[in-house]
Design an enzyme around this catalytic site. Structure first.
Site, PDB file in Angstrom:
ATOM      1  N   HIS A 366       0.828  -1.203   0.000  1.00 19.15           N
ATOM      2  CA  HIS A 366       0.000   0.000   0.000  1.00 19.15           C
ATOM      3  C   HIS A 366       0.857   1.245   0.000  1.00 19.15           C
ATOM      4  O   HIS A 366       0.513   2.268  -0.595  1.00 19.15           O
ATOM      5  CB  HIS A 366      -0.919   0.000   1.219  1.00 19.15           C
ATOM      6  N   ARG A 473      -8.480   3.918  -8.573  1.00 23.01           N
ATOM      7  CA  ARG A 473      -8.477   2.808  -7.590  1.00 23.01           C
ATOM      8  C   ARG A 473      -9.127   3.321  -6.309  1.00 23.01           C
ATOM      9  O   ARG A 473      -8.587   4.220  -5.662  1.00 23.01           O
ATOM     10  CB  ARG A 473      -7.046   2.369  -7.290  1.00 23.01           C
ATOM     11  N   ARG A 509     -13.054   2.239 -10.274  1.00 26.77           N
ATOM     12  CA  ARG A 509     -13.032   0.798 -10.077  1.00 26.77           C
ATOM     13  C   ARG A 509     -13.538   0.519  -8.665  1.00 26.77           C
ATOM     14  O   ARG A 509     -13.059   1.134  -7.704  1.00 26.77           O
ATOM     15  CB  ARG A 509     -11.612   0.264 -10.221  1.00 26.77           C
ATOM     16  N   GLU A 608      -8.619  -9.448 -15.887  1.00 27.67           N
ATOM     17  CA  GLU A 608      -7.368  -9.669 -15.162  1.00 27.67           C
ATOM     18  C   GLU A 608      -7.052 -11.147 -14.999  1.00 27.67           C
ATOM     19  O   GLU A 608      -6.033 -11.505 -14.425  1.00 27.67           O
ATOM     20  CB  GLU A 608      -7.445  -9.025 -13.770  1.00 27.67           C
ATOM     21  N   ASN A 631      -1.316  -5.904 -14.846  1.00 25.96           N
ATOM     22  CA  ASN A 631      -0.452  -6.363 -13.743  1.00 25.96           C
ATOM     23  C   ASN A 631      -0.888  -7.750 -13.292  1.00 25.96           C
ATOM     24  O   ASN A 631      -0.076  -8.652 -13.140  1.00 25.96           O
ATOM     25  CB  ASN A 631      -0.527  -5.410 -12.548  1.00 25.96           C
ATOM     26  N   ASP A 632      -2.190  -7.883 -13.081  1.00 27.67           N
ATOM     27  CA  ASP A 632      -2.693  -9.185 -12.655  1.00 27.67           C
ATOM     28  C   ASP A 632      -2.711 -10.165 -13.820  1.00 27.67           C
ATOM     29  O   ASP A 632      -2.316 -11.318 -13.671  1.00 27.67           O
ATOM     30  CB  ASP A 632      -4.102  -9.042 -12.055  1.00 27.67           C
ATOM     31  N   ARG A 642       3.474 -11.272  -9.047  1.00 27.67           N
ATOM     32  CA  ARG A 642       3.927  -9.911  -9.323  1.00 27.67           C
ATOM     33  C   ARG A 642       4.663  -9.306  -8.132  1.00 27.67           C
ATOM     34  O   ARG A 642       5.311  -8.276  -8.239  1.00 27.67           O
ATOM     35  CB  ARG A 642       2.732  -9.022  -9.734  1.00 27.67           C
ATOM     36  N   CYS A 679      -4.916  -0.821 -18.441  1.00 31.37           N
ATOM     37  CA  CYS A 679      -4.568   0.091 -17.346  1.00 31.37           C
ATOM     38  C   CYS A 679      -3.512  -0.454 -16.387  1.00 31.37           C
ATOM     39  O   CYS A 679      -3.303   0.092 -15.322  1.00 31.37           O
ATOM     40  CB  CYS A 679      -5.816   0.497 -16.562  1.00 31.37           C
TER      41      CYS A 679
HETATM   42  C1  PEP Z   1      -3.848  -4.478 -12.750  1.00 34.48           C
HETATM   43  O1  PEP Z   1      -3.918  -5.585 -12.189  1.00 34.48           O
HETATM   44  O2  PEP Z   1      -3.234  -4.278 -13.810  1.00 34.48           O
HETATM   45  C2  PEP Z   1      -4.513  -3.310 -12.160  1.00 34.48           C
HETATM   46  C3  PEP Z   1      -4.576  -2.171 -12.803  1.00 34.48           C
HETATM   47  O3  PEP Z   1      -4.993  -3.471 -10.903  1.00 34.48           O
HETATM   48  P1  PEP Z   1      -4.067  -3.431  -9.593  1.00 34.48           P
HETATM   49  O4  PEP Z   1      -2.672  -3.114 -10.021  1.00 34.48           O
HETATM   50  O5  PEP Z   1      -4.653  -2.398  -8.713  1.00 34.48           O
HETATM   51  O6  PEP Z   1      -4.233  -4.820  -9.081  1.00 34.48           O
HETATM   52 MG    MG Z   2      -5.421  -5.861 -10.656  1.00 34.98          MG
END
Ligand code: PEP
Ligand code: MG
Length: 754
Positions: A366, A473, A509, A608, A631-632, A642, A679
């Site tokens: 965080h 977010r 989101r 994701e 990212n996910d 990750r 994103c």
């Molecule tokens: C992602 O997973 O790419 C995303 C934008 O969500 P977060 O990074 O908040 O999990």
């Molecule tokens: Mg994510």
């Protein structure tokens, strides 16, 4: 057989206090100390070795060994008995030095005639500064009393060294602590560079009087501080006792256990009774904990030792009457240095910070999310930084390289300033592009949006030239509180965000918690694999109350304006359909209550998990838009966590298998006429962004600082040519597009922005 003579460390400390109060240079002080110890403990030899640098120890004072060897005899860490004590941060007590493992014969000292040997580390908060040794001819093991007395004296020497008491001309420069340059290579938590002055999150406590005159009074101070500490811990536990679970509660229970541990308190009291000031007595225990921490490999035990270390820090602050730095009196160019920090604490410092350096932390923490929102560089895993850094030290933070220069040499500072100037020039060029469209040479128009998570992010929207907020977010507002935020507060915040965005769209989101994002007040089951566990929309659908409350807040915050909402981590159509249904029912209820409804509503899904890319057509029909959470998605595509430093950089986003997969998603959205955006962090990396655009993405959402570099690159490229490069790479069965892409850009003389 041990030496039987009882040693009263209190008498030695009283004499030591008198000795230290006498005027004199560092060398004289040390000489007096070794004489005093040798008389007080009846040792034929007493010597002090201090660290010259991170590798070498130097004999700095001796009573009994050859005086000519002072400042001549040096040992590497780990070398000889003295070097081993320094390396292991443990005492060594032997009746037969010459036959003890590690012994090294040093002819110039004349020590071969002394058989018994006792050495203790001179250490402060787990950092070894030197070694204190006594020796005798007679072959005996020293008694526990003697070991204890020597440890206590070593604590005082360590405190005095910290205060600079042994600094002197010539060779005694070595005793100077935390003055020279220190370099740390950590990991990148957030890019960017910063120059500033250190603000320690937990200020170092330097004790000016390590030896007390009145142990009873010191014990009373300790007692009061321990009571305050217990009350603090109980308060923390009671505050959220019913709602908290898992790790947080475990930590607090460990705190409570330690705070009530009679052995811990008794050992501190004993040190006070032997003549140490209360703070130094706590530090002595803390040093022991830290050296134990170095040796323990069991992760659970290490964590508990960390907890004990944290608790000792709290106790020290209570004793010294200090608060944590709370952001009020910090310099304008503050760089926060901490072992670790929570998001709420980091937000308290807010805009005053130019950068953050953590000894621990993780990229997905965080704190990293907040650092991203504050757009300041963050370095994580900067080893030893909290021990080396002092409040007010000059510091350079390179968040692009993951490096930290503390108290740097002038030449390093100069080079760093030049780098900052170059970056500033580049930023100016990007600023000039702000009102230009993101259009490729062959006329493809790309929508660049920014990611946000705080109200504080919104001023970046007009500045960076983003066309909207592609991902807001919403979890930070939930993470930084100790209880669930109120609906009215959330609605007011969403309203302010939409006001700040003006005409530009904002995609909210819904709450994405679970995995690494754990709410302190939410009961959670222990999960073996949290990233694959009960998170995001799964939590929302199982605990509909919070989801409904947030959707109401979003509808009310919209106040008749358009509303864009997306649900995170959708794995199958049914989940999305259920969430959509909840939205509709909340909307109907709001209408029934007479609340103003948004002018338009668009409900999307974040893609994701690979499963959603293969969902039935009905999913694509049902959703208003899709946003790839790269990212996910990438971590699940490659099955590479990750957050795990060992694997998170292992697979390239430009790997052609992954790109083929993304293309598949593009095609499915196109087939159903559904807008698609991307994103994840990769959208903000110029090369990755370029390729995403080439394979069909027309909307990218990224951190604000990336908009300029991405736009600058897009405007120099012909996508038709790039597609040919990708096709050729596929033909050749390349695993990864990157080499071919770089070669092509090089040949065209296109410089990729940093
Ligand atoms: C992602 O997973 O790419 C995303 C934008 O969500 P977060 O990074 O908040 O999990
Ligand atoms: Mg994510």
């Amino acid at each position: 057989m041990p030496f039987s003579k009882a040693v009263d460390s209190r008498i030695i400390l009283t004499r030591l206090r008198e000795t230290l109060a006498e005027p004199g240079e560092g060398q004289e002080r040390l000489d007096r100390i070794v004489r005093l110890i040798s008389n007080g403990i009846v040792a034929e030899v007493c010597s002090v070795y201090l660290k010259r640098d991170s590798d070498w120890l130097e004999l700095c004072a001796t009573q009994g060994l050859n005086p000519d060897s002072v400042h001549q005899t040096r040992l590497r860490l780990g070398q000889g008995l003295v070097g081993r004590i320094a390396e292991r941060a443990e005492p060594l007590n032997t009746a037969d030095a010459a036959h003890t493992t590690g012994f090294r014969f040093i002819p110039e000292t004349g020590e071969e005639v002394y058989s018994s040997f006792l050495g203790v580390p001179i250490q402060r908060l787990g950092e070894v500064l030197g070694v204190l040794v006594i020796q005798n001819r007679e072959a005996r093991v020293y008694s526990d009393d003697v070991v204890y007395a020597l440890e206590v004296v070593a604590m005082v020497i360590a405190e005095m060294a910290e205060l600079g008491a042994f600094i002197g001309p010539g060779p005694m420069q070595i005793a100077r602590q935390h003055q020279g340059p220190f370099f740390a290579r950590g990991l990148v938590g957030q890019e960017g560079v910063a120059i500033g002055h250190v603000v320690l999150h937990e200020p170092n406590i330097v004790v000016s009087q390590p030896i007390s005159e009145d142990p009873e009074q010191e014990c009373a101070r300790l007692k009061a501080a321990i009571e305050a500490l217990r009350a603090e811990v109980d308060e923390m536990l009671d505050a959220d006792y019913l709602t908290m679970s898992g790790e947080h509660r475990e930590v607090l229970h460990a705190y409570r256990m330690f705070a009530n541990d009679k052995g811990w308190v008794r050992r501190i009291e004993e040190s006070i009774q032997s003549g140490l000031a209360a703070e130094v007595a706590v530090e002595k225990e803390q040093s022991a904990t830290r050296s134990r921490m170095m040796r323990v490999s069991d992760p659970y035990l290490r964590e508990r030792l960390h907890d004990l270390d944290d608790l000792s820090n709290r106790l020290l602050r209570l004793l010294a009457g200090l608060d944590q730095n709370n952001g009020r009196d910090i310099p304008d160019d503050a760089i926060l240095v901490a072992r670790n920090i929570g998001p709420a604490e980091l937000l308290d410092y807010g805009r005053k910070l130019r950068g953050v350096v953590l000894e621990e932390g993780s990229v997905g923490s965080h704190a990293a999310i907040v650092a991203r929102a504050l757009a300041i560089p963050l370095i994580i895993h900067a080893d030893r930084i909290t021990r080396e850094a002092q409040n007010g030290d000059f510091i350079l933070v390179d968040g692009d390289q993951g490096t930290v220069h503390l108290r740097p040499e002038d030449t390093v500072t100069q080079a760093f300033r030049e780098k900052i100037e170059m970056l500033a020039e580049a930023q100016e060029e990007y600023a000039a592009l702000r009102d230009q469209v993101a259009e490729t040479l062959d006329g493809e128009r790309i929508c660049l949006q920014m990611n946000a998570g705080l109200m504080a992010d919104l001023p970046s929207l007009p500045k960076c030239g983003a066309e909207g907020v592609g991902l807001f977010r919403t979890e930070l507002q939930f993470l930084v509180r100790s209880t669930v935020p109120k609906r009215a507060d959330l609605a007011a915040l969403y309203d302010r965000i939409l006001n700040a965005a003006g005409e530009k769209p904002v995609v909210f989101r819904t709450l994405d918690i679970g995995s690494d994002k754990v709410l302190p007040y939410m009961k959670r089951p222990e999960e073996p694999n949290p990233a694959l566990g009960w998170r995001a929309i799964r939590v929302g659908l199982d605990r509909k109350g919070v989801m409904r409350m947030q959707l109401q807040a979003l509808i009310r915050g919209a106040k008749g304006r358009p509303l864009h909402v997306m649900f995170p981590f959708v794995a199958e159509t049914g989940e999305f359909a259920a969430a959509r249904e909840i939205f509709t029912s909340v909307l109907d209820r709001e209408a029934g209550l007479g609340h103003r409804l948004p002018s338009t509503v668009r409900i999307g899904a974040m893609l994701e998990t690979p499963s959603l890319a293969f969902a039935p057509d009905s999913f694509f029909e049902l959703t208003d838009f899709v946003s790839i959470g790269g990212n996910d998605l990438k971590q699940f595509f490659f099955a590479a966590d990750r957050e795990n430093e060992l694997v998170r950089r292992r697979y390239d986003t430009l790997n052609l298998s992954f790109l083929t997969f993304i293309e598949h998603i593009v095609k499915r959205c196109e087939a159903h006429g559904k807008p698609l955006s991307f994103c994840g962090e990769d959208a903000g990396r110029p090369l990755e962004a370029l390729v995403l655009v080439a394979i069909g993405l027309r909307n990218l959402s990224m951190r604000p600082a990336s908009i300029g570099p991405v736009k600058a690159l897009l405007r120099q490229v012909d996508l038709g040519e790039l597609r040919a490069v990708i096709a050729a790479s596929r033909e050749r069965c390349d695993a990864c597009l990157r080499p071919a892409l770089e070669e092509w850009l090089n040949a065209k003389g296109i410089v990729v922005p940093a």
